[in-house]
Write a protein that holds these residues in place. Structure first.
Motif, PDB file in Angstrom:
ATOM      1  N   UNK A 266      59.939  -6.784  14.944  1.00 12.50           N
ATOM      2  CA  UNK A 266      61.278  -7.025  14.410  1.00 12.50           C
ATOM      3  C   UNK A 266      61.871  -5.773  13.779  1.00 12.50           C
ATOM      4  N   UNK A 267      61.121  -5.014  12.956  1.00 19.81           N
ATOM      5  CA  UNK A 267      61.688  -3.765  12.436  1.00 19.81           C
ATOM      6  C   UNK A 267      62.071  -2.780  13.546  1.00 19.81           C
ATOM      7  N   UNK A 268      61.270  -2.716  14.598  1.00 16.39           N
ATOM      8  CA  UNK A 268      61.610  -1.827  15.718  1.00 16.39           C
ATOM      9  C   UNK A 268      62.901  -2.295  16.386  1.00 16.39           C
ATOM     10  N   UNK A 269      63.044  -3.581  16.605  1.00 17.08           N
ATOM     11  CA  UNK A 269      64.260  -4.120  17.194  1.00 17.08           C
ATOM     12  C   UNK A 269      65.468  -3.857  16.302  1.00 17.08           C
ATOM     13  N   UNK A 270      65.307  -4.031  15.005  1.00 17.72           N
ATOM     14  CA  UNK A 270      66.421  -3.823  14.083  1.00 17.72           C
ATOM     15  C   UNK A 270      66.864  -2.361  14.048  1.00 17.72           C
ATOM     16  N   UNK A 271      65.914  -1.431  14.157  1.00 17.96           N
ATOM     17  CA  UNK A 271      66.287  -0.012  14.209  1.00 17.96           C
ATOM     18  C   UNK A 271      67.117   0.263  15.454  1.00 17.96           C
ATOM     19  N   UNK A 272      66.690  -0.341  16.565  1.00 18.45           N
ATOM     20  CA  UNK A 272      67.437  -0.151  17.799  1.00 18.45           C
ATOM     21  C   UNK A 272      68.849  -0.714  17.660  1.00 18.45           C
TER      22      UNK A 272
ATOM     23  N   UNK B  25      72.816  -6.265  35.406  1.00 17.06           N
ATOM     24  CA  UNK B  25      74.045  -6.240  36.192  1.00 17.06           C
ATOM     25  C   UNK B  25      74.621  -4.829  36.127  1.00 17.06           C
ATOM     26  N   UNK B  26      74.577  -4.059  37.215  1.00 12.67           N
ATOM     27  CA  UNK B  26      75.064  -2.673  37.182  1.00 12.67           C
ATOM     28  C   UNK B  26      76.562  -2.559  36.956  1.00 12.67           C
ATOM     29  N   UNK B  27      77.293  -3.671  37.077  1.00  9.29           N
ATOM     30  CA  UNK B  27      78.723  -3.654  36.776  1.00  9.29           C
ATOM     31  C   UNK B  27      78.982  -3.691  35.275  1.00  9.29           C
ATOM     32  N   UNK B  28      77.943  -4.030  34.507  1.00  8.76           N
ATOM     33  CA  UNK B  28      78.074  -4.123  33.054  1.00  8.76           C
ATOM     34  C   UNK B  28      77.336  -2.981  32.361  1.00  8.76           C
ATOM     35  N   UNK B  29      76.149  -2.674  32.834  1.00  8.96           N
ATOM     36  CA  UNK B  29      75.358  -1.585  32.252  1.00  8.96           C
ATOM     37  C   UNK B  29      74.691  -0.804  33.375  1.00  8.96           C
ATOM     38  N   UNK B  30      74.656   0.493  33.221  1.00 14.24           N
ATOM     39  CA  UNK B  30      74.124   1.359  34.270  1.00 14.24           C
ATOM     40  C   UNK B  30      72.654   1.677  34.042  1.00 14.24           C
ATOM     41  N   UNK B  31      72.005   2.186  35.070  1.00 16.67           N
ATOM     42  CA  UNK B  31      70.619   2.635  34.920  1.00 16.67           C
ATOM     43  C   UNK B  31      70.542   3.754  33.887  1.00 16.67           C
ATOM     44  N   UNK B  32      71.538   4.631  33.878  1.00 15.21           N
ATOM     45  CA  UNK B  32      71.573   5.703  32.891  1.00 15.21           C
ATOM     46  C   UNK B  32      71.555   5.144  31.472  1.00 15.21           C
ATOM     47  N   UNK B  33      72.331   4.114  31.229  1.00 14.18           N
ATOM     48  CA  UNK B  33      72.366   3.509  29.901  1.00 14.18           C
ATOM     49  C   UNK B  33      71.036   2.841  29.549  1.00 14.18           C
ATOM     50  N   UNK B  34      70.381   2.252  30.545  1.00 15.54           N
ATOM     51  CA  UNK B  34      69.065   1.669  30.288  1.00 15.54           C
ATOM     52  C   UNK B  34      68.053   2.756  29.929  1.00 15.54           C
ATOM     53  N   UNK B  35      68.172   3.907  30.551  1.00 14.79           N
ATOM     54  CA  UNK B  35      67.309   5.045  30.204  1.00 14.79           C
ATOM     55  C   UNK B  35      67.571   5.464  28.758  1.00 14.79           C
ATOM     56  N   UNK B  36      68.827   5.459  28.346  1.00 10.91           N
ATOM     57  CA  UNK B  36      69.156   5.761  26.956  1.00 10.91           C
ATOM     58  C   UNK B  36      68.531   4.732  26.012  1.00 10.91           C
ATOM     59  N   UNK B  37      68.594   3.471  26.388  1.00 10.03           N
ATOM     60  CA  UNK B  37      67.958   2.420  25.591  1.00 10.03           C
ATOM     61  C   UNK B  37      66.463   2.671  25.481  1.00 10.03           C
ATOM     62  N   UNK B  38      65.852   3.014  26.586  1.00  9.49           N
ATOM     63  CA  UNK B  38      64.412   3.289  26.629  1.00  9.49           C
ATOM     64  C   UNK B  38      64.036   4.393  25.651  1.00  9.49           C
ATOM     65  N   UNK B  39      64.687   5.546  25.772  1.00  4.61           N
ATOM     66  CA  UNK B  39      64.339   6.669  24.905  1.00  4.61           C
ATOM     67  C   UNK B  39      64.789   6.445  23.464  1.00  4.61           C
ATOM     68  N   UNK B  40      65.860   5.665  23.276  1.00  3.78           N
ATOM     69  CA  UNK B  40      66.360   5.438  21.938  1.00  3.78           C
ATOM     70  C   UNK B  40      65.651   4.355  21.163  1.00  3.78           C
ATOM     71  N   UNK B  41      64.680   3.699  21.786  1.00  7.45           N
ATOM     72  CA  UNK B  41      64.003   2.584  21.119  1.00  7.45           C
ATOM     73  C   UNK B  41      62.503   2.811  20.933  1.00  7.45           C
ATOM     74  N   UNK B  42      62.028   4.033  21.208  1.00 10.93           N
ATOM     75  CA  UNK B  42      60.626   4.344  20.927  1.00 10.93           C
ATOM     76  C   UNK B  42      60.483   5.845  20.730  1.00 10.93           C
ATOM     77  N   UNK B  43      59.296   6.274  20.370  1.00 12.93           N
ATOM     78  CA  UNK B  43      59.034   7.697  20.178  1.00 12.93           C
ATOM     79  C   UNK B  43      58.335   8.237  21.426  1.00 12.93           C
ATOM     80  N   UNK B  44      59.035   9.003  22.263  1.00  5.43           N
ATOM     81  CA  UNK B  44      58.448   9.496  23.506  1.00  5.43           C
ATOM     82  C   UNK B  44      57.595  10.744  23.329  1.00  5.43           C
ATOM     83  N   UNK B  45      57.321  11.113  22.089  1.00  2.00           N
ATOM     84  CA  UNK B  45      56.503  12.314  21.843  1.00  2.00           C
ATOM     85  C   UNK B  45      55.071  11.982  21.433  1.00  2.00           C
TER      86      UNK B  45
END
Length: 231
Positions: free
Chosen positions: A212-218, A111-131
């Motif tokens: 589960x450890x990956x989810x908990x770190x996020x 729902x873009x009224x609650x969370x933006x695409x920009x924030x989803x991009x932050x979730x994406x990069x903040x929940x894995x190692x992109x390197x």
């Protein structure tokens, strides 16, 4: 703009654990059996889903990625599947053994009224190692590569600007970001037993030791992004 500098995915003790099936019968049959024994919340109908926006990401085993995005406020539904390749109607066995150009990916309804695409991009990069090239955690191969898909020029700019910001702030030190920024073309939904896999199989060794450890770190780093019922 939220940027997390916490290192991801300590791997030394997880080398023997992988999202890739060890054989045709073991993991898949267990998953199917446990699925039938577990009662989950009702999925939204296709008509209901049409009310929301979609976003597509790949960042390793889709069991992990699905669980992460499902914990985010404003996200209404997440499906595991395959994207990034040209082969039609790929199967899990084909993709997980690297027999296609697809990556394990997720389709996020939000729902873009609650969370933006920009924030989803932050979730994406903040929940894995992109390197890490063609690897995430103990899973290796192009099927586990990092991809941020865009559906239009605006989304492409959001992704690229955020990558530029991460690199300008030297978030990953001397390690370059290898995430592919690709136009979205087609998403193939994975087999039913992969959907909500973490919820359906909480005692699975991969879920216990990696997902589960990956989810908990996020969750620790993105508390303000979590749904109220997520702890």
């Amino acid at each position: 703009m939220k940027i997390v500098r916490t290192p991801f995915l300590i791997l030394l003790l997880l080398a023997s654990i992988s999202c890739q099936p060890k054989n045709k019968s073991g993991k898949q049959e267990v998953a199917q059996k446990e699925e039938s024994d577990t009662h989950l919340e009702t999925k939204l109908t296709s008509e209901q889903l049409q009310e929301y926006e979609t976003a597509y990401f790949a960042s390793g085993c889709f069991w992990c990625v699905e669980a992460i995005f499902e914990s985010v406020k404003g996200v209404k539904e997440v499906y595991s599947g395959y994207s990034g390749g040209s082969e039609k109607n790929p199967t899990y066995e084909q993709v997980s053994y690297g027999r296609t150009h697809h990556a394990e990916a997720v389709e996020v309804y939000y729902d873009p009224d609650v969370i933006s695409f920009m924030q989803l991009v932050q979730v994406f990069f903040g929940s894995h190692d992109p390197t890490t090239l063609n690897r995430q955690g103990p899973d290796r191969g192009t099927q586990y590569r990092s991809i941020a898909f865009y559906k239009n020029d605006k989304e492409k700019k959001i992704i690229q600007d955020y990558i530029d910001k991460l690199e300008a702030e030297n978030v990953y030190g001397n390690r370059p970001i290898v995430t592919e920024v690709e136009p979205f073309e087609k998403f193939y939904k994975a087999e039913e037993y992969h959907q909500d896999y973490e919820k359906r199989n909480p005692n699975n060794s991969y879920i216990q030791n990696v997902s589960i450890p990956r989810l908990n770190r996020f969750k620790k780093n993105f508390k303000s992004y979590l749904k109220e019922d997520v702890h």
